[in-house]
Scaffold this motif. Structure first.
Motif, PDB file in Angstrom:
ATOM      1  N   ALA A  33       0.945  -1.278   0.320  1.00 42.06           N
ATOM      2  CA  ALA A  33      -0.017  -0.086   0.012  1.00 42.06           C
ATOM      3  C   ALA A  33       0.946   1.212  -0.076  1.00 42.06           C
ATOM      4  CB  ALA A  33      -0.760  -0.099   1.377  1.00 42.06           C
ATOM      5  N   VAL A  34       1.981   1.269   0.774  1.00 43.50           N
ATOM      6  CA  VAL A  34       2.765   2.384   0.961  1.00 43.50           C
ATOM      7  C   VAL A  34       3.538   2.560  -0.344  1.00 43.50           C
ATOM      8  CG1 VAL A  34       4.765   3.318   2.051  1.00 43.50           C
ATOM      9  CG2 VAL A  34       3.011   2.419   3.492  1.00 43.50           C
ATOM     10  N   LEU A  35       3.962   1.520  -1.018  1.00 41.01           N
ATOM     11  CA  LEU A  35       4.851   1.737  -2.314  1.00 41.01           C
ATOM     12  C   LEU A  35       3.864   1.995  -3.301  1.00 41.01           C
ATOM     13  CD1 LEU A  35       7.680   1.078  -3.609  1.00 41.01           C
ATOM     14  CD2 LEU A  35       6.677  -1.270  -4.159  1.00 41.01           C
ATOM     15  N   PHE A  36       2.520   1.404  -3.346  1.00 35.17           N
ATOM     16  CA  PHE A  36       1.716   2.049  -4.436  1.00 35.17           C
ATOM     17  C   PHE A  36       1.360   3.586  -4.339  1.00 35.17           C
ATOM     18  CE2 PHE A  36      -0.913  -1.987  -5.619  1.00 35.17           C
ATOM     19  CZ  PHE A  36       0.222  -2.537  -6.063  1.00 35.17           C
ATOM     20  N   ALA A  37       1.344   3.778  -3.188  1.00 39.34           N
ATOM     21  CA  ALA A  37       1.145   5.396  -2.981  1.00 39.34           C
ATOM     22  C   ALA A  37       2.345   6.084  -3.341  1.00 39.34           C
ATOM     23  CB  ALA A  37       0.722   5.667  -1.377  1.00 39.34           C
ATOM     24  N   ARG A  38       3.610   5.697  -2.959  1.00 35.21           N
ATOM     25  CA  ARG A  38       4.826   6.463  -3.358  1.00 35.21           C
ATOM     26  C   ARG A  38       4.804   6.512  -4.931  1.00 35.21           C
ATOM     27  NH1 ARG A  38       8.965   3.478   0.999  1.00 35.21           N
ATOM     28  NH2 ARG A  38       8.159   4.727   2.783  1.00 35.21           N
ATOM     29  N   SER A  39       4.072   5.664  -5.484  1.00 33.92           N
ATOM     30  CA  SER A  39       4.316   5.525  -7.192  1.00 33.92           C
ATOM     31  C   SER A  39       3.057   6.262  -7.643  1.00 33.92           C
ATOM     32  CB  SER A  39       4.126   4.063  -7.605  1.00 33.92           C
ATOM     33  OG  SER A  39       5.063   3.243  -7.075  1.00 33.92           O
ATOM     34  N   GLY A  40       2.531   7.004  -7.049  1.00 36.40           N
ATOM     35  CA  GLY A  40       1.427   7.789  -7.415  1.00 36.40           C
ATOM     36  C   GLY A  40       0.055   7.347  -7.316  1.00 36.40           C
ATOM     37  N   ALA A  41      -0.428   6.283  -6.806  1.00 38.65           N
ATOM     38  CA  ALA A  41      -1.659   5.729  -6.678  1.00 38.65           C
ATOM     39  C   ALA A  41      -2.656   6.447  -5.551  1.00 38.65           C
ATOM     40  CB  ALA A  41      -1.749   4.397  -6.689  1.00 38.65           C
ATOM     41  N   ARG A  42      -3.875   6.531  -5.642  1.00 39.91           N
ATOM     42  CA  ARG A  42      -4.538   7.110  -4.458  1.00 39.91           C
ATOM     43  C   ARG A  42      -5.083   5.563  -4.081  1.00 39.91           C
ATOM     44  NH1 ARG A  42      -8.892  10.522  -7.538  1.00 39.91           N
ATOM     45  NH2 ARG A  42      -8.082   9.024  -9.141  1.00 39.91           N
ATOM     46  N   ILE A  43      -5.119   5.228  -2.665  1.00 35.31           N
ATOM     47  CA  ILE A  43      -5.202   4.155  -2.161  1.00 35.31           C
ATOM     48  C   ILE A  43      -6.572   4.035  -0.952  1.00 35.31           C
ATOM     49  CG2 ILE A  43      -4.135   2.433  -0.325  1.00 35.31           C
ATOM     50  CD1 ILE A  43      -2.281   2.994  -3.119  1.00 35.31           C
ATOM     51  N   LEU A  44      -7.291   2.803  -1.176  1.00 37.11           N
ATOM     52  CA  LEU A  44      -8.237   2.433  -0.234  1.00 37.11           C
ATOM     53  C   LEU A  44      -7.429   1.409   0.384  1.00 37.11           C
ATOM     54  CD1 LEU A  44     -11.067   2.852   1.169  1.00 37.11           C
ATOM     55  CD2 LEU A  44     -11.655   0.767  -0.486  1.00 37.11           C
ATOM     56  N   ALA A  45      -7.033   1.498   1.797  1.00 42.65           N
ATOM     57  CA  ALA A  45      -6.325   0.737   2.526  1.00 42.65           C
ATOM     58  C   ALA A  45      -7.516  -0.035   3.367  1.00 42.65           C
ATOM     59  CB  ALA A  45      -5.369   1.330   3.571  1.00 42.65           C
ATOM     60  N   VAL A  46      -7.507  -1.320   3.084  1.00 46.83           N
ATOM     61  CA  VAL A  46      -8.703  -2.152   3.769  1.00 46.83           C
ATOM     62  C   VAL A  46      -8.277  -3.410   4.717  1.00 46.83           C
ATOM     63  CG1 VAL A  46     -10.614  -3.851   3.084  1.00 46.83           C
ATOM     64  CG2 VAL A  46      -9.991  -2.052   1.385  1.00 46.83           C
ATOM     65  N   ASP A  47      -8.573  -3.698   5.764  1.00 44.19           N
ATOM     66  CA  ASP A  47      -8.163  -4.551   6.800  1.00 44.19           C
ATOM     67  C   ASP A  47      -9.402  -4.763   7.587  1.00 44.19           C
ATOM     68  OD1 ASP A  47      -5.059  -5.457   7.266  1.00 44.19           O
ATOM     69  OD2 ASP A  47      -6.332  -5.792   8.989  1.00 44.19           O
ATOM     70  N   ARG A  48      -9.329  -5.953   8.368  1.00 40.51           N
ATOM     71  CA  ARG A  48     -10.399  -6.367   9.121  1.00 40.51           C
ATOM     72  C   ARG A  48     -10.007  -5.381  10.481  1.00 40.51           C
ATOM     73  NH1 ARG A  48     -10.216 -12.196  11.533  1.00 40.51           N
ATOM     74  NH2 ARG A  48      -8.378 -11.555  12.185  1.00 40.51           N
ATOM     75  N   ASP A  49      -8.942  -5.120  10.723  1.00 36.29           N
ATOM     76  CA  ASP A  49      -8.358  -4.251  11.874  1.00 36.29           C
ATOM     77  C   ASP A  49      -8.302  -2.927  11.474  1.00 36.29           C
ATOM     78  OD1 ASP A  49      -6.847  -3.045  13.924  1.00 36.29           O
ATOM     79  OD2 ASP A  49      -5.729  -4.862  14.311  1.00 36.29           O
ATOM     80  N   GLU A  50      -9.236  -2.177  11.842  1.00 34.41           N
ATOM     81  CA  GLU A  50      -9.431  -0.498  11.409  1.00 34.41           C
ATOM     82  C   GLU A  50      -8.163   0.031  11.759  1.00 34.41           C
ATOM     83  OE1 GLU A  50     -13.450   1.059  11.597  1.00 34.41           O
ATOM     84  OE2 GLU A  50     -13.534  -0.084  13.293  1.00 34.41           O
ATOM     85  N   ARG A  51      -7.423  -0.211  13.103  1.00 36.08           N
ATOM     86  CA  ARG A  51      -6.180   0.313  13.550  1.00 36.08           C
ATOM     87  C   ARG A  51      -4.948   0.150  12.703  1.00 36.08           C
ATOM     88  NH1 ARG A  51      -6.059  -1.316  19.687  1.00 36.08           N
ATOM     89  NH2 ARG A  51      -6.789  -3.260  18.580  1.00 36.08           N
ATOM     90  N   ALA A  52      -4.843  -0.899  12.315  1.00 38.12           N
ATOM     91  CA  ALA A  52      -3.901  -1.539  11.468  1.00 38.12           C
ATOM     92  C   ALA A  52      -3.946  -0.833  10.008  1.00 38.12           C
ATOM     93  CB  ALA A  52      -3.893  -2.828  10.985  1.00 38.12           C
ATOM     94  N   ALA A  53      -5.353  -0.670   9.604  1.00 37.89           N
ATOM     95  CA  ALA A  53      -5.449   0.122   8.276  1.00 37.89           C
ATOM     96  C   ALA A  53      -5.206   1.595   8.487  1.00 37.89           C
ATOM     97  CB  ALA A  53      -6.752  -0.116   7.748  1.00 37.89           C
ATOM     98  N   ALA A  54      -5.615   1.928   9.551  1.00 32.92           N
ATOM     99  CA  ALA A  54      -5.398   3.648   9.820  1.00 32.92           C
ATOM    100  C   ALA A  54      -3.802   3.761   9.902  1.00 32.92           C
ATOM    101  CB  ALA A  54      -5.971   3.849  11.372  1.00 32.92           C
ATOM    102  N   GLU A  55      -2.954   2.858  10.406  1.00 28.47           N
ATOM    103  CA  GLU A  55      -1.583   3.045  10.603  1.00 28.47           C
ATOM    104  C   GLU A  55      -0.800   3.168   9.377  1.00 28.47           C
ATOM    105  OE1 GLU A  55       2.314   0.586  12.295  1.00 28.47           O
ATOM    106  OE2 GLU A  55       0.498   0.064  13.081  1.00 28.47           O
ATOM    107  N   THR A  56      -1.297   2.224   8.392  1.00 27.03           N
ATOM    108  CA  THR A  56      -0.941   2.280   7.054  1.00 27.03           C
ATOM    109  C   THR A  56      -1.281   3.647   6.346  1.00 27.03           C
ATOM    110  OG1 THR A  56      -1.165  -0.127   6.891  1.00 27.03           O
ATOM    111  CG2 THR A  56      -0.815   1.221   4.919  1.00 27.03           C
TER     112      THR A  56
END
Length: 270
Positions: A33-56
């Motif tokens: 997710a971080v590398l895709f964002a660094r490459s210019g993408a807009r990201i929807l970070a999805v996870d069962r753990d909301e806190r883990a997704a928020a950290e990313t």
């Protein structure tokens, strides 16, 4: 290492499923997710753990990227449908679907419980069926899209412990990905797999450490199994996923990109 990723996904929207890390450090989904964002993408970070997704998401935003989060149980069709709707409401399109969710539970057919088998299959295998079911119609309307699924060399090789459900689920991912790739190739949609080998990520540390007699012993033994003398890490998986998601791979579909430091090319048992 020089970062040459900038701009490779400019203008694209990527859903990264499993974008949080299961423990301290960099898991495959978090790094991707971080590398895709660094490459210019807009990201929807999805996870069962909301806190883990928020950290990313916080990491991406701190670097000037664009990211939103969504909480989802990947075995729930309703949750996945809501994830897709959230992405469309926020960004208006879906260019990349990256499926990275996976769990590992040891045991062969005799040792593993039916509950364990069903849990691993639901999370590792059925989740990809569900995300593709809901994302593919969007990509079909766009006449474009790239799907990158994370499988494993365990799909085709015994890696030291009996992982009946894990191996079966990862083999199914490879077959499902090829089926999707060929069905949707005329519509401008590509689908490929990344198959990591022995990787030093948070996912393997707690579940497997006891089987090796401790984390340090586990890392030493798994490093020794690899022809290059060490395990890979989350960034190795992420860079492979970036290539397959990018337009540089525009004529590559129905393929499995193995990222294992040469392990599957050997004839030596783990």
């Amino acid at each position: 290492m020089t970062d040459t990723s900038a701009g490779r996904l400019a203008g694209k929207v990527a859903i990264v499923v499993g974008a949080g890390s299961s423990g301290e450090g960099w898991g495959n989904g978090k790094a991707t997710a971080v590398l895709f964002a660094r490459s210019g993408a807009r990201i929807l970070a999805v996870d069962r753990d909301e806190r883990a997704a928020a950290e990313t998401c916080d990491i991406i935003r701190s670097e000037g990227g664009t990211c939103e989060t969504a909480q989802a149980d990947v075995s729930s069709s309703a949750d996945i449908a809501a994830m897709v709707e959230a992405c469309l409401a926020q960004f208006g399109r879906i260019d990349i679907l990256h499926n990275n969710v996976g769990i590992s539970e040891t045991g062969g057919p005799v040792e593993a419980s039916e509950e364990s088998w069903n849990r691993v299959i639901a999370i590792n295998q059925t989740s990809i069926f569900l995300t593709c079911k809901h994302v593919l119609p969007v990509m079909e309307r766009q006449r474009s899209g790239a799907i990158v699924n994370v499988a494993s060399i365990a799909a085709s090789r015994y890696i030291g412990f009996p992982y009946a459900a894990y191996s079966a689920s990862k083999a199914a991912i490879v077959g499902l990905t090829r089926n999707i790739a060929l069905q949707y190739a005329p519509l401008g949609i590509r689908a490929n797999c990344v198959s990591p080998g022995l990787m030093n990520t948070p996912m393997i540390r707690k579940p497997l450490a006891a089987s090796y007699g401790g984390e340090d012993e586990m890392i030493a033994r798994r490093d020794a199994q690899c022809p290059m003398g060490h395990m890979g890490d989350a960034w190795d998986t992420a860079h492979a996923a970036l290539f397959l998601a990018s337009d540089e791979a525009r004529y590559i579909t129905a393929q499995e990109l193995v990222v294992d430091g040469g392990l599957t090319a050997t004839c030596v048992s783990p």
